[in-house]
Scaffold this motif. Structure first.
Motif, PDB file in Angstrom:
ATOM      1  N   GLY A  54       0.793  -1.218   0.000  1.00  0.00           N
ATOM      2  CA  GLY A  54       0.000   0.000   0.000  1.00  0.00           C
ATOM      3  C   GLY A  54       0.828   1.271   0.000  1.00  0.00           C
ATOM      4  N   ASP A  55       2.082   1.192   0.413  1.00  0.00           N
ATOM      5  CA  ASP A  55       2.956   2.367   0.372  1.00  0.00           C
ATOM      6  C   ASP A  55       3.447   2.598  -1.050  1.00  0.00           C
ATOM      7  N   ILE A  56       3.902   3.804  -1.319  1.00  0.00           N
ATOM      8  CA  ILE A  56       4.537   4.095  -2.607  1.00  0.00           C
ATOM      9  C   ILE A  56       5.953   3.546  -2.543  1.00  0.00           C
ATOM     10  N   TRP A  57       6.323   2.772  -3.543  1.00  0.00           N
ATOM     11  CA  TRP A  57       7.674   2.229  -3.625  1.00  0.00           C
ATOM     12  C   TRP A  57       8.496   3.128  -4.541  1.00  0.00           C
ATOM     13  N   TYR A  58       9.727   3.403  -4.155  1.00  0.00           N
ATOM     14  CA  TYR A  58      10.596   4.302  -4.911  1.00  0.00           C
ATOM     15  C   TYR A  58      11.746   3.523  -5.543  1.00  0.00           C
ATOM     16  N   ASP A  59      12.176   4.006  -6.723  1.00  0.00           N
ATOM     17  CA  ASP A  59      13.330   3.382  -7.366  1.00  0.00           C
ATOM     18  C   ASP A  59      14.614   3.949  -6.755  1.00  0.00           C
ATOM     19  N   THR A  60      15.744   3.525  -7.262  1.00  0.00           N
ATOM     20  CA  THR A  60      17.032   3.937  -6.688  1.00  0.00           C
ATOM     21  C   THR A  60      17.320   5.423  -6.897  1.00  0.00           C
ATOM     22  N   ASP A  61      16.578   6.076  -7.797  1.00  0.00           N
ATOM     23  CA  ASP A  61      16.706   7.522  -7.992  1.00  0.00           C
ATOM     24  C   ASP A  61      15.658   8.304  -7.204  1.00  0.00           C
ATOM     25  N   GLN A  62      14.946   7.608  -6.310  1.00  0.00           N
ATOM     26  CA  GLN A  62      13.915   8.189  -5.440  1.00  0.00           C
ATOM     27  C   GLN A  62      12.699   8.708  -6.215  1.00  0.00           C
TER      28      GLN A  62
END
Length: 128
Positions: free
Chosen positions: A30-38
């Motif tokens: 349910g949370d927003i997942w971020y990539d390695t560049d945020q």
């Protein structure tokens, strides 16, 4: 008996301490997942493929303004232009690197299945 029980307890304790001190990020549904560049991961309806020690996540890339589709009246059908199929890679399923757009959208031909105004529903990728 006491020595083997002590050894077993020591091993279990070491495993628990190692896991508790692990630098891995928790995965929270349910949370927003971020990539390695945020940046938020943008791979809607995605699927994951594993090859050569790396996981690859492919999904529909959506970007731009959202609007309600007027021709559908019996439910709220919202749309956003399809930006093709995105690809992310990871070695551990928690740190995802954006690899780019694996399949680009069609911006001119509205009859194309890849036209930006259509939905790329759950894109499938296989290794051959």
């Amino acid at each position: 008996m006491k020595k083997s029980l002590f050894t077993a307890f020591s091993v279990v304790s070491l495993i628990i301490l190692t896991l508790c001190n692990s630098p891995r990020k928790p995965i929270i549904p349910g949370d927003i997942w971020y990539d390695t560049d945020q940046h938020p991961i943008n791979a809607h309806g995605g699927g994951i493929l594993y090859y050569g020690g790396t996981y690859y996540w492919f999904g529909e890339y959506k970007k731009g303004e959202t609007w309600k589709l007027k021709k559908i009246q019996n439910w709220e059908c919202f749309r956003c232009d399809a930006g093709g199929v995105s690809c992310y890679s990871s070695k551990n399923l928690t740190d995802w690197k954006f690899e780019g757009i694996a399949l680009k959208p069609e911006t001119r031909d509205s009859s194309s299945d890849l036209y930006i105004g259509k939905v790329i529903e759950r894109p499938k990728v296989i290794y051959n």
